[in-house]
Design a protein around this motif. Structure first.
Motif, PDB file in Angstrom:
ATOM      1  N   THR A 123       0.746  -1.177   0.175  1.00 26.65           N
ATOM      2  CA  THR A 123      -0.072   0.048   0.023  1.00 26.65           C
ATOM      3  C   THR A 123       0.600   1.248   0.031  1.00 26.65           C
ATOM      4  O   THR A 123       0.423   2.240  -0.379  1.00 26.65           O
ATOM      5  CB  THR A 123      -1.043   0.128   1.343  1.00 26.65           C
ATOM      6  OG1 THR A 123      -0.064   0.064   2.369  1.00 26.65           O
ATOM      7  CG2 THR A 123      -1.917  -1.066   1.247  1.00 26.65           C
ATOM      8  N   ALA A 181      -2.778   1.252   6.256  1.00 26.48           N
ATOM      9  CA  ALA A 181      -2.135   0.318   5.285  1.00 26.48           C
ATOM     10  C   ALA A 181      -2.931  -0.872   5.583  1.00 26.48           C
ATOM     11  O   ALA A 181      -3.356  -1.653   4.555  1.00 26.48           O
ATOM     12  CB  ALA A 181      -0.423  -0.098   5.678  1.00 26.48           C
ATOM     13  N   CYS A 182      -2.987  -1.496   6.783  1.00 27.30           N
ATOM     14  CA  CYS A 182      -3.849  -2.611   7.167  1.00 27.30           C
ATOM     15  C   CYS A 182      -4.570  -2.572   8.378  1.00 27.30           C
ATOM     16  O   CYS A 182      -4.176  -1.877   9.441  1.00 27.30           O
ATOM     17  CB  CYS A 182      -3.133  -3.774   7.011  1.00 27.30           C
ATOM     18  SG  CYS A 182      -1.621  -3.757   8.296  1.00 27.30           S
ATOM     19  N   THR A 214      -7.562  -0.173   2.096  1.00 24.95           N
ATOM     20  CA  THR A 214      -7.084  -0.840   3.281  1.00 24.95           C
ATOM     21  C   THR A 214      -7.095  -2.365   3.185  1.00 24.95           C
ATOM     22  O   THR A 214      -8.022  -2.972   2.779  1.00 24.95           O
ATOM     23  CB  THR A 214      -7.511  -0.226   4.556  1.00 24.95           C
ATOM     24  OG1 THR A 214      -7.494   1.126   4.658  1.00 24.95           O
ATOM     25  CG2 THR A 214      -6.666  -0.917   5.849  1.00 24.95           C
TER      26      THR A 214
END
Length: 397
Positions: A123, A181-182, A214
């Protein structure tokens, strides 16, 4: 001549000042046998590992066969090794289409580390969101996304850019943004005392991750491979992760973990820089051979189909005024009591009477019930009778 117990205390690193100090000579099925020959029912599967029970003959045969062929040849990812290829092929065959690329690791914690790196690399973002009361392992990165300050405060500074949301609280999902990002989340929280989210929450989480670009990482290190009554726990909620984390039961009793994603996402580890994640022993041939055999046994013997009925029997039997709640899904259950003090006394008495159980890191007043999937109704009835006797012993009058 020092005893084995004395040598254990003298030469093996200790994790507490009060280890159980049980000595076992062999294990078979749901039983572990101590040095006096006494059988102990393993009601926790070595913390989610021994889902097929101990000493499954097909898993042992696969281990012996592979050991005769070859063991370690090269660091992961360079040679075409049959056990790795066949195991990955089998895993992909039972997973959704986007989960097609398997990176084998040594453990669940290493799978977490690899997945966090992959999400940041793919990402180009730095923020990671995890859940309060989560557990993902004890390495530095995994500890960073653990949602319990008591277990991590002594090791700070940890990874920067970590934020926490409340598990199963939809309002907190707005904290996921286009800078995230996550999100790493246990599909069913384990060490929090077996917390099962609402399907609507999991679907809203999936939607919010899609809206913000995400990646959704689902940690099923404890929950996968039939433990909850589905092959994978995310099947209960009608969602699919971008990255799936597996370990524990994955190896059929041997040490192996994995993070699994799409070819597109996983490809981010191949360049800028190359060798984006490296492991020497990850995907060890003997471990992969054992894992493949274990998965085939799980599928061929249709062990998942009996889990719901066994859950129902535990719930039917574990009824007592001192039991506040039985939580969970399938054979991943928590029996909530009034306090840790009471829970510990009951657990110790159960162990004395041959039933191995324990508590949870983030929920010490609850007892863990996670036996091998092969446990029989008679064995469940016996285990529950011992638990209820222990409860009655400490609460009567």
């Amino acid at each position: 001549m020092p005893t084995l117990r004395q040598l254990f205390l003298a030469n093996n690193a200790q994790t507490t000042n009060f280890p159980l100090l049980l000595e076992f000579e062999r294990a078979e099925g749901v039983y572990m046998y101590d040095t006096a020959g006494k059988a102990h029912t393993d009601l926790i599967s070595g913390i989610g590992v021994s889902s097929l029970g101990h000493g499954n003959p097909k898993v042992i045969a696969a281990i012996k066969h592979q050991a005769d062929q070859y063991m370690h040849l090269m660091v992961y990812g360079e040679y075409v090794q049959t056990p790795q290829v066949r195991f990955a092929e089998k895993l992909v065959s039972v997973l959704p289409q986007n989960l097609e690329s398997v990176y084998f690791t040594n453990s669940g914690a290493e799978a977490v580390e690899g997945a966090l790196k992959l999400a940041k690399r793919y990402t180009g973002r730095q923020q990671i969101i995890a859940c309060h009361n989560s557990y993902h392992g004890s390495t530095q990165g995994a500890l960073s996304v653990m949602g319990n300050e008591e277990f991590k405060q002594a090791y700070r500074p940890l990874l920067p850019g970590i934020s926490f949301i409340r598990f199963n609280e939809a309002d907190d999902l707005q904290l996921i943004t286009d800078q995230t990002a996550c999100v790493i989340i246990e599909t069913i929280q384990g060490e929090a005392g077996i917390r099962v989210p609402d399907a609507a929450y999991m679907q809203a989480l999936r939607k919010r991750c899609d809206e913000t670009g995400t990646l959704l990482i689902l940690d099923e290190i404890q929950a996968a491979f039939g433990r909850t009554g589905k092959l994978f726990a995310f099947e209960h909620f009608g969602i699919v992760p971008d990255i799936l984390l597996l370990a524990k039961a994955l190896g059929g009793g041997m040490p192996v973990g994995a993070f699994i994603s799409s070819n597109t996402i996983m490809g981010a580890l191949k360049e800028n820089p190359i060798l984006g994640h490296i492991t020497t022993f990850g995907g060890h041939p003997v471990c992969c051979a054992a894992g493949l055999a274990a998965l085939e046994v799980l599928l061929d013997e249709n062990l998942v189909s009996g889990v719901a009925e066994k859950e129902a029997l535990f719930r039917k039997l574990l009824v007592h005024p001192a039991i506040k709640q039985v939580r969970g899904k399938g054979l991943m259950l928590a029996v909530e009591l009034d306090s840790f003090d009471l829970n510990k006394k009951i657990i110790d008495r159960c162990i004395e009477h041959g039933i191995i159980t324990d508590w949870f890191l983030h929920c010490s007043n609850s007892m863990r019930i996670a036996p091998p999937l092969i446990i029989t109704s008679a064995q469940i009835e016996h285990a529950c009778s011992v638990i209820l006797e222990a409860i009655e012993y400490y609460t009567a009058g």
